[in-house]
Design an enzyme around this catalytic site. Structure first.
Site, PDB file in Angstrom:
ATOM      1  N   LYS A  12      80.329  49.720  61.210  1.00  0.00           N
ATOM      2  CA  LYS A  12      81.484  49.426  62.061  1.00  0.00           C
ATOM      3  C   LYS A  12      81.161  48.276  63.022  1.00  0.00           C
ATOM      4  O   LYS A  12      79.982  47.902  63.176  1.00  0.00           O
ATOM      5  CB  LYS A  12      81.877  50.703  62.805  1.00  0.00           C
ATOM      6  CG  LYS A  12      82.348  51.823  61.851  1.00  0.00           C
ATOM      7  CD  LYS A  12      82.681  53.104  62.609  1.00  0.00           C
ATOM      8  CE  LYS A  12      83.210  54.185  61.671  1.00  0.00           C
ATOM      9  NZ  LYS A  12      83.527  55.438  62.390  1.00  0.00           N
ATOM     10  N   TYR A  52      92.370  54.676  57.351  1.00  0.00           N
ATOM     11  CA  TYR A  52      92.348  55.913  58.145  1.00  0.00           C
ATOM     12  C   TYR A  52      93.711  56.619  58.135  1.00  0.00           C
ATOM     13  O   TYR A  52      94.028  57.341  59.087  1.00  0.00           O
ATOM     14  CB  TYR A  52      91.917  55.602  59.579  1.00  0.00           C
ATOM     15  CG  TYR A  52      90.411  55.465  59.754  1.00  0.00           C
ATOM     16  CD1 TYR A  52      89.541  56.473  59.334  1.00  0.00           C
ATOM     17  CD2 TYR A  52      89.852  54.336  60.361  1.00  0.00           C
ATOM     18  CE1 TYR A  52      88.165  56.357  59.499  1.00  0.00           C
ATOM     19  CE2 TYR A  52      88.464  54.216  60.534  1.00  0.00           C
ATOM     20  CZ  TYR A  52      87.636  55.243  60.098  1.00  0.00           C
ATOM     21  OH  TYR A  52      86.271  55.136  60.264  1.00  0.00           O
ATOM     22  N   PHE A  60      93.501  60.001  68.973  1.00  0.00           N
ATOM     23  CA  PHE A  60      92.538  58.906  69.077  1.00  0.00           C
ATOM     24  C   PHE A  60      92.804  57.776  68.080  1.00  0.00           C
ATOM     25  O   PHE A  60      92.080  56.782  68.062  1.00  0.00           O
ATOM     26  CB  PHE A  60      91.098  59.419  68.916  1.00  0.00           C
ATOM     27  CG  PHE A  60      90.832  60.142  67.605  1.00  0.00           C
ATOM     28  CD1 PHE A  60      90.567  59.439  66.437  1.00  0.00           C
ATOM     29  CD2 PHE A  60      90.841  61.524  67.544  1.00  0.00           C
ATOM     30  CE1 PHE A  60      90.322  60.083  65.231  1.00  0.00           C
ATOM     31  CE2 PHE A  60      90.588  62.191  66.343  1.00  0.00           C
ATOM     32  CZ  PHE A  60      90.333  61.469  65.184  1.00  0.00           C
ATOM     33  N   ASN A 115      80.590  55.176  66.800  1.00  0.00           N
ATOM     34  CA  ASN A 115      79.565  55.898  66.030  1.00  0.00           C
ATOM     35  C   ASN A 115      78.981  55.091  64.867  1.00  0.00           C
ATOM     36  O   ASN A 115      78.485  55.643  63.893  1.00  0.00           O
ATOM     37  CB  ASN A 115      80.079  57.274  65.598  1.00  0.00           C
ATOM     38  CG  ASN A 115      81.272  57.202  64.697  1.00  0.00           C
ATOM     39  OD1 ASN A 115      81.811  56.122  64.460  1.00  0.00           O
ATOM     40  ND2 ASN A 115      81.698  58.330  64.171  1.00  0.00           N
ATOM     41  N   HIS A 118      80.477  54.350  58.829  1.00  0.00           N
ATOM     42  CA  HIS A 118      81.411  55.211  58.093  1.00  0.00           C
ATOM     43  C   HIS A 118      80.838  55.480  56.713  1.00  0.00           C
ATOM     44  O   HIS A 118      80.244  54.591  56.109  1.00  0.00           O
ATOM     45  CB  HIS A 118      82.771  54.511  57.931  1.00  0.00           C
ATOM     46  CG  HIS A 118      83.590  55.103  56.825  1.00  0.00           C
ATOM     47  ND1 HIS A 118      84.342  56.236  57.003  1.00  0.00           N
ATOM     48  CD2 HIS A 118      83.728  54.758  55.515  1.00  0.00           C
ATOM     49  CE1 HIS A 118      84.929  56.543  55.846  1.00  0.00           C
ATOM     50  NE2 HIS A 118      84.571  55.657  54.930  1.00  0.00           N
ATOM     51  N   GLU A 129      88.558  54.503  48.560  1.00  0.00           N
ATOM     52  CA  GLU A 129      88.096  53.537  49.571  1.00  0.00           C
ATOM     53  C   GLU A 129      87.500  52.292  48.911  1.00  0.00           C
ATOM     54  O   GLU A 129      87.747  51.167  49.353  1.00  0.00           O
ATOM     55  CB  GLU A 129      87.088  54.212  50.506  1.00  0.00           C
ATOM     56  CG  GLU A 129      87.762  55.258  51.393  1.00  0.00           C
ATOM     57  CD  GLU A 129      86.776  56.073  52.226  1.00  0.00           C
ATOM     58  OE1 GLU A 129      85.560  55.832  52.166  1.00  0.00           O
ATOM     59  OE2 GLU A 129      87.250  56.967  52.949  1.00  0.00           O
TER      60      GLU A 129
END
Ligand code: RTP
Length: 151
Positions: A12, A52, A60, A115, A118, A129
């Site tokens: 990310k 997502y 969020f 974080n 992914h 994906e």
């Protein structure tokens, strides 16, 4: 002998900006997985919202899209036996504070909203994906070792 299971792994924007591309790739390589596609991309909001889509109703979600859209992402496909499940173990728990030391998030992060990486959560989502992030022509096929017994 080698499985051709594939997973989508993304570093990310925080991971890219913190110089963690190398260490993250190293962990997958050293575990024995094979990198078959890699690129740096800034795909834009619409693409990230598709990625997502299952989280669209979460409070969020807007912050997640803004974070993911804040800089380049290193998109990768890794291949190997049970790479989807094992890749998630290498990444650690979604919330880095719950991640064991030795995992990527357990070593490099403390905030669920930053974080670092992914990883696909199932073989079917990995396929979706990979199709969303890569053209077939961007994925290479090669033999990592001349010896079938090395994996
Ligand atoms: P990822 O898709 O990024 O690998 O993460 P995951 O499957 O482990 O977790 P998921 O529930 O799909 O959440 C996707 C990403 O949303 C952010 N998040 N923020 N409470 C929060 O603020 C919150 N919860 C999740 C994280 O960046 C998470 O990785």
């Amino acid at each position: 002998m080698a499985s051709t299971e594939r997973t989508f792994i993304a570093i990310k924007p925080d991971g890219v900006q913190r110089g963690l591309i190398g260490p993250i790739i190293t962990r997958f390589e050293q575990r024995g997985f094979k990198l078959v596609a890699i690129k740096l991309v800034t795909p834009g909001k619409e693409h990230l919202e598709k990625h997502y889509a299952d989280l669209a109703g979460k409070p969020f979600f807007p912050g997640l899209i803004e974070y993911m859209n804040s800089g380049p992402i290193c998109a990768m496909i890794w291949e190997g036996r049970e790479v989807v499940k094992t890749g998630r173990i290498l990444l650690g728990a979604t919330n880095p504070l719950a991640s064991a030391p030795g995992t990527i998030r357990g070593d490099y992060a403390i905030d669920v909203g930053r974080n670092v990486c992914h990883g696909s959560d199932a073989v079917e989502s990995a396929e979706k994906e990979i199709a969303l992030w890569f053209q077939e022509s961007e994925i290479v096929s090669y033999k990592a070792s001349q010896f079938d017994w090395i994996y």
